[in-house]
Design a protein around this motif. Structure first.
Motif, PDB file in Angstrom:
ATOM      1  N   LEU A 170       0.827  -1.213   0.000  1.00  0.00           N
ATOM      2  CA  LEU A 170       0.000   0.000   0.000  1.00  0.00           C
ATOM      3  C   LEU A 170       0.858   1.259   0.000  1.00  0.00           C
ATOM      4  CD1 LEU A 170      -2.792  -1.099   2.501  1.00  0.00           C
ATOM      5  CD2 LEU A 170      -2.937  -0.940   0.003  1.00  0.00           C
ATOM      6  N   VAL A 171       1.942   1.263   0.779  1.00  0.00           N
ATOM      7  CA  VAL A 171       2.824   2.436   0.797  1.00  0.00           C
ATOM      8  C   VAL A 171       3.501   2.611  -0.559  1.00  0.00           C
ATOM      9  CG1 VAL A 171       4.900   3.419   1.864  1.00  0.00           C
ATOM     10  CG2 VAL A 171       3.180   2.297   3.284  1.00  0.00           C
ATOM     11  N   ALA A 173       2.190   1.824  -3.428  1.00  0.00           N
ATOM     12  CA  ALA A 173       1.186   2.410  -4.323  1.00  0.00           C
ATOM     13  C   ALA A 173       1.049   3.908  -4.084  1.00  0.00           C
ATOM     14  CB  ALA A 173      -0.158   1.705  -4.105  1.00  0.00           C
ATOM     15  N   LEU A 174       1.102   4.341  -2.824  1.00  0.00           N
ATOM     16  CA  LEU A 174       1.063   5.778  -2.533  1.00  0.00           C
ATOM     17  C   LEU A 174       2.273   6.490  -3.122  1.00  0.00           C
ATOM     18  CD1 LEU A 174      -0.130   5.765   1.197  1.00  0.00           C
ATOM     19  CD2 LEU A 174      -1.454   6.437  -0.823  1.00  0.00           C
ATOM     20  N   ASN A 175       3.446   5.846  -3.052  1.00  0.00           N
ATOM     21  CA  ASN A 175       4.652   6.457  -3.624  1.00  0.00           C
ATOM     22  C   ASN A 175       4.563   6.543  -5.146  1.00  0.00           C
ATOM     23  OD1 ASN A 175       7.208   6.969  -1.723  1.00  0.00           O
ATOM     24  ND2 ASN A 175       5.991   5.327  -0.834  1.00  0.00           N
ATOM     25  N   ALA A 176       3.933   5.558  -5.755  1.00  0.00           N
ATOM     26  CA  ALA A 176       3.794   5.612  -7.210  1.00  0.00           C
ATOM     27  C   ALA A 176       2.959   6.819  -7.627  1.00  0.00           C
ATOM     28  CB  ALA A 176       3.162   4.316  -7.719  1.00  0.00           C
ATOM     29  N   LEU A 177       1.990   7.228  -6.796  1.00  0.00           N
ATOM     30  CA  LEU A 177       1.167   8.387  -7.113  1.00  0.00           C
ATOM     31  C   LEU A 177       1.872   9.695  -6.807  1.00  0.00           C
ATOM     32  CD1 LEU A 177      -2.301   7.147  -5.781  1.00  0.00           C
ATOM     33  CD2 LEU A 177      -1.531   7.267  -8.168  1.00  0.00           C
ATOM     34  N   VAL A 178       2.477   9.773  -5.602  1.00  0.00           N
ATOM     35  CA  VAL A 178       3.055  11.044  -5.161  1.00  0.00           C
ATOM     36  C   VAL A 178       4.484  11.216  -5.655  1.00  0.00           C
ATOM     37  CG1 VAL A 178       3.589  12.456  -3.130  1.00  0.00           C
ATOM     38  CG2 VAL A 178       1.573  10.964  -3.129  1.00  0.00           C
ATOM     39  N   ASN A 179       5.235  10.128  -5.632  1.00  0.00           N
ATOM     40  CA  ASN A 179       6.662  10.194  -5.959  1.00  0.00           C
ATOM     41  C   ASN A 179       6.946   9.850  -7.416  1.00  0.00           C
ATOM     42  OD1 ASN A 179       8.705  11.123  -4.316  1.00  0.00           O
ATOM     43  ND2 ASN A 179       8.781   9.268  -3.067  1.00  0.00           N
ATOM     44  N   GLY A 180       5.920   9.528  -8.187  1.00  0.00           N
ATOM     45  CA  GLY A 180       6.150   9.037  -9.540  1.00  0.00           C
ATOM     46  C   GLY A 180       6.954   9.979 -10.413  1.00  0.00           C
ATOM     47  N   GLN A 217      21.706  17.119 -10.217  1.00  0.00           N
ATOM     48  CA  GLN A 217      20.279  17.033  -9.928  1.00  0.00           C
ATOM     49  C   GLN A 217      19.868  15.604  -9.549  1.00  0.00           C
ATOM     50  OE1 GLN A 217      17.834  18.420 -13.132  1.00  0.00           O
ATOM     51  NE2 GLN A 217      16.020  18.683 -11.853  1.00  0.00           N
ATOM     52  N   ALA A 218      20.638  14.569  -9.971  1.00  0.00           N
ATOM     53  CA  ALA A 218      20.307  13.179  -9.658  1.00  0.00           C
ATOM     54  C   ALA A 218      20.379  12.930  -8.157  1.00  0.00           C
ATOM     55  CB  ALA A 218      21.248  12.233 -10.409  1.00  0.00           C
ATOM     56  N   GLY A 219      21.422  13.467  -7.516  1.00  0.00           N
ATOM     57  CA  GLY A 219      21.548  13.289  -6.077  1.00  0.00           C
ATOM     58  C   GLY A 219      20.437  13.995  -5.312  1.00  0.00           C
ATOM     59  N   LEU A 220      20.078  15.199  -5.758  1.00  0.00           N
ATOM     60  CA  LEU A 220      19.013  15.937  -5.093  1.00  0.00           C
ATOM     61  C   LEU A 220      17.664  15.222  -5.268  1.00  0.00           C
ATOM     62  CD1 LEU A 220      18.017  18.428  -3.591  1.00  0.00           C
ATOM     63  CD2 LEU A 220      17.817  19.593  -5.813  1.00  0.00           C
ATOM     64  N   LEU A 221      17.436  14.659  -6.456  1.00  0.00           N
ATOM     65  CA  LEU A 221      16.189  13.942  -6.693  1.00  0.00           C
ATOM     66  C   LEU A 221      16.074  12.716  -5.780  1.00  0.00           C
ATOM     67  CD1 LEU A 221      15.952  14.103 -10.582  1.00  0.00           C
ATOM     68  CD2 LEU A 221      14.368  15.149  -8.964  1.00  0.00           C
ATOM     69  N   LEU A 222      17.181  12.013  -5.561  1.00  0.00           N
ATOM     70  CA  LEU A 222      17.146  10.835  -4.689  1.00  0.00           C
ATOM     71  C   LEU A 222      16.803  11.226  -3.259  1.00  0.00           C
ATOM     72  CD1 LEU A 222      17.536   7.826  -4.303  1.00  0.00           C
ATOM     73  CD2 LEU A 222      19.991   8.234  -3.998  1.00  0.00           C
ATOM     74  N   VAL A 223      17.348  12.325  -2.779  1.00  0.00           N
ATOM     75  CA  VAL A 223      17.028  12.782  -1.425  1.00  0.00           C
ATOM     76  C   VAL A 223      15.549  13.128  -1.318  1.00  0.00           C
ATOM     77  CG1 VAL A 223      17.457  14.589   0.272  1.00  0.00           C
ATOM     78  CG2 VAL A 223      19.372  13.589  -0.987  1.00  0.00           C
ATOM     79  N   VAL A 224      15.009  13.807  -2.323  1.00  0.00           N
ATOM     80  CA  VAL A 224      13.590  14.173  -2.305  1.00  0.00           C
ATOM     81  C   VAL A 224      12.717  12.910  -2.303  1.00  0.00           C
ATOM     82  CG1 VAL A 224      11.750  15.293  -3.602  1.00  0.00           C
ATOM     83  CG2 VAL A 224      13.977  16.414  -3.372  1.00  0.00           C
ATOM     84  N   ALA A 229       9.015   9.359   0.548  1.00  0.00           N
ATOM     85  CA  ALA A 229       8.656   7.976   0.885  1.00  0.00           C
ATOM     86  C   ALA A 229       8.559   7.794   2.403  1.00  0.00           C
ATOM     87  CB  ALA A 229       9.684   7.015   0.292  1.00  0.00           C
ATOM     88  N   THR A 230       9.478   8.419   3.124  1.00  0.00           N
ATOM     89  CA  THR A 230       9.444   8.309   4.587  1.00  0.00           C
ATOM     90  C   THR A 230       8.211   9.016   5.150  1.00  0.00           C
ATOM     91  OG1 THR A 230      11.864   8.261   4.618  1.00  0.00           O
ATOM     92  CG2 THR A 230      10.753   8.727   6.696  1.00  0.00           C
ATOM     93  N   ALA A 231       7.902  10.185   4.611  1.00  0.00           N
ATOM     94  CA  ALA A 231       6.730  10.927   5.096  1.00  0.00           C
ATOM     95  C   ALA A 231       5.439  10.174   4.806  1.00  0.00           C
ATOM     96  CB  ALA A 231       6.706  12.314   4.457  1.00  0.00           C
ATOM     97  N   LEU A 232       5.341   9.548   3.633  1.00  0.00           N
ATOM     98  CA  LEU A 232       4.142   8.781   3.313  1.00  0.00           C
ATOM     99  C   LEU A 232       3.980   7.579   4.249  1.00  0.00           C
ATOM    100  CD1 LEU A 232       4.238   8.810  -0.603  1.00  0.00           C
ATOM    101  CD2 LEU A 232       2.650  10.041   0.886  1.00  0.00           C
TER     102      LEU A 232
END
Length: 344
Positions: A170-171, A173-180, A217-224, A229-232
Motif C-alpha cells: 500500500l505504501v 502504491a502511494l509512492n507511485a502516485l506522489v513520488n512518480g 540534480q540526480a543526487g538531489l532527486l534521490l534525497v527528495v 517515501a518516509t513521510a508517506l
C-alpha cells in the motif's frame, strides 16, 4: 534434589513406615497406620560384643535373629539340604565373627539396598517416583507454556511478515502516485550512464573512461524521493497504530500491537517511537543501502527473541504483537419478525 528427612513407607515392607534422614534409613520401623513421632526415632544402643569362645564342634544353628525392625531372614540350617549362607552365621570350625552378634555378617543395610541409596524405584538423588525435575512444575513436559499478554496469544512471525508485506504494498502504491514524477526524473538522469555501461559490457570493454556522468540534480532527486517515501510511510502507519494498534495489513491478518503495561491503545507517543526504529532508516538508503540493512535486521529480530517475540521497534516502545480473537457479533433483532404493538 534430595528427599527431605521424615517418615516414609518402607519400600522393603509396605506395611511399615521408617524414618529417612536424607541419606538413608534410620531406626526401627513402625506400623504404617501408626502416627509417627515428631522428629527422628531414638538412637538404638549398639549391640554388645560377644567374646569369642574356644573352637568346638559345630552344633545345629537355629534361625538367625534379625536386628530390631528389620525383616527376618533365615539363617544357616533353616532350609533343608542347604549349607550355611555366605556372610551369615559362623562357619564350621570357626567361632562367631568378632564385633557382631552371633549369626550376623558384616552387612549393614537391608538386602537390596546399597549404601546411601534411595528407596527402590525412586528417581536419582533420592527423589520419590513422579517428582518433576527441579524448576519445572508437573505436567509441563517441554518447559513453561507460552506467555499470553493480557490473555491473548502471541502473533506468529508468518502473520507479522505477511501483514508487513501488505502494508509495504500500500505504501508503494502511494509512492507511485506522489513520488512518480520525481522517480521518472531520477531515472532520466541515470539512463545515459547505464546505457553506455551495458553497451561497453556487451563489447567486453571494461574501461570507465568517457562514461556519461549523472548531473548534480540526480543526487538531489534521490534525497527528495526518500524524504517523500518516509513521510508517506509515517502518515500511513503512525495514526492508525496510535488509535487501534492496527494498520490495514494487521487487520487483514487479525493481529494487533498492544502495550506491555495494559491492554489499551498505543497512543501517538508509543506509535511514533515504534515506527521511528523501523521507518526512519529509510533516509539512510542514500548511504549505500545502509538503511535497508538496518530494516532487515529489525524485521528478522522477532525470530530470535524469546519468549515475547518482540522486534527491535517493539522493545523500544515496550509493545508486543498479539492475535485478535474472533468475536461473534450479536445479531440485531429484525423488527419485522417481531412487530411491536397490536396487530390490526
Amino acid at each position: 534434589m534430595s528427599v527431605q528427612p521424615g517418615w516414609y513407607v518402607d519400600p522393603a515392607d509396605p506395611e511399615t513406615r521408617r524414618y529417612w534422614d536424607g541419606e538413608g534409613w534410620l531406626g526401627a520401623p513402625i506400623p504404617v497406620d501408626e502416627t509417627p513421632p515428631d522428629g527422628p526415632p531414638p538412637v538404638e544402643p549398639p549391640p554388645v560384643p560377644v567374646t569369642p569362645a574356644a573352637p568346638a564342634t559345630p552344633a545345629a544353628v537355629g534361625p538367625v535373629t534379625a536386628a530390631p525392625g528389620w525383616p527376618p531372614h533365615p539363617g544357616p540350617g533353616a532350609q533343608p539340604g542347604h549349607g550355611p549362607q555366605q556372610g551369615y552365621g559362623p562357619q564350621p570350625g570357626q567361632g562367631p565373627q568378632q564385633g557382631h552378634a552371633p549369626g550376623w555378617g558384616p552387612q549393614a543395610t537391608p538386602p537390596g539396598l546399597g549404601p546411601q541409596a534411595g528407596p527402590p524405584g525412586w528417581a536419582p538423588q533420592g527423589a520419590p517416583p513422579g517428582w518433576a525435575p527441579q524448576g519445572v512444575p508437573p505436567g509441563w513436559p517441554g518447559g513453561p507454556p507460552e506467555p499470553r499478554p493480557h490473555g491473548l496469544a502471541l502473533a506468529g512471525f508468518g502473520q507479522r511478515f505477511t501483514a508487513r508485506l501488505i502494508d509495504f504494498g500500500l505504501v508503494f502504491a502511494l509512492n507511485a502516485l506522489v513520488n512518480g514524477w520525481f522517480v521518472w526524473r531520477w531515472i532520466q538522469e541515470w539512463t545515459p550512464y547505464w546505457r553506455e555501461f551495458f553497451q561497453r559490457a556487451a563489447r567486453g570493454d571494461t574501461s570507465a573512461e568517457g562514461l556519461p556522468v549523472p548531473g548534480e540534480q540526480a543526487g538531489l532527486l534521490l534525497v527528495v524521493i526518500l524524504v517523500i517515501a518516509t513521510a508517506l510511510w509515517l502518515a500511513y502507519e503512525v495514526p492508525a497504530m496510535a488509535a487501534g494498534g492496527q494498520t490495514f495489513g494487521k487487520r487483514v491478518m487479525r493481529i494487533r500491537a498492544v502495550p506491555l503495561a495494559a491492554d489499551q491503545p498505543l497512543g501517538f507517543g508509543k506509535a511514533l517511537s515504534r515506527w521511528t526504529t523501523l521507518g526512519m532508516p529509510t533516509l539512510l538508503w542514500y548511504c549505500a543501502g545502509l538503511g535497508l540493512v538496518l530494516q532487515l535486521v529489525d524485521a528478522l529480530s522477532p525470530l530470535f527473541d524469546h519468549p515475547l517475540r518482540q522486534a527491535l521497534h517493539d522493545k523500544r516502545a515496550q509493545t508486543v504483537v498479539v492475535q485478535v480473537p474472533r468475536t461473534t457479533a450479536s445479531a440485531t433483532p429484525n423488527d419485522r419478525d417481531h412487530p411491536s404493538g397490536e396487530t390490526p
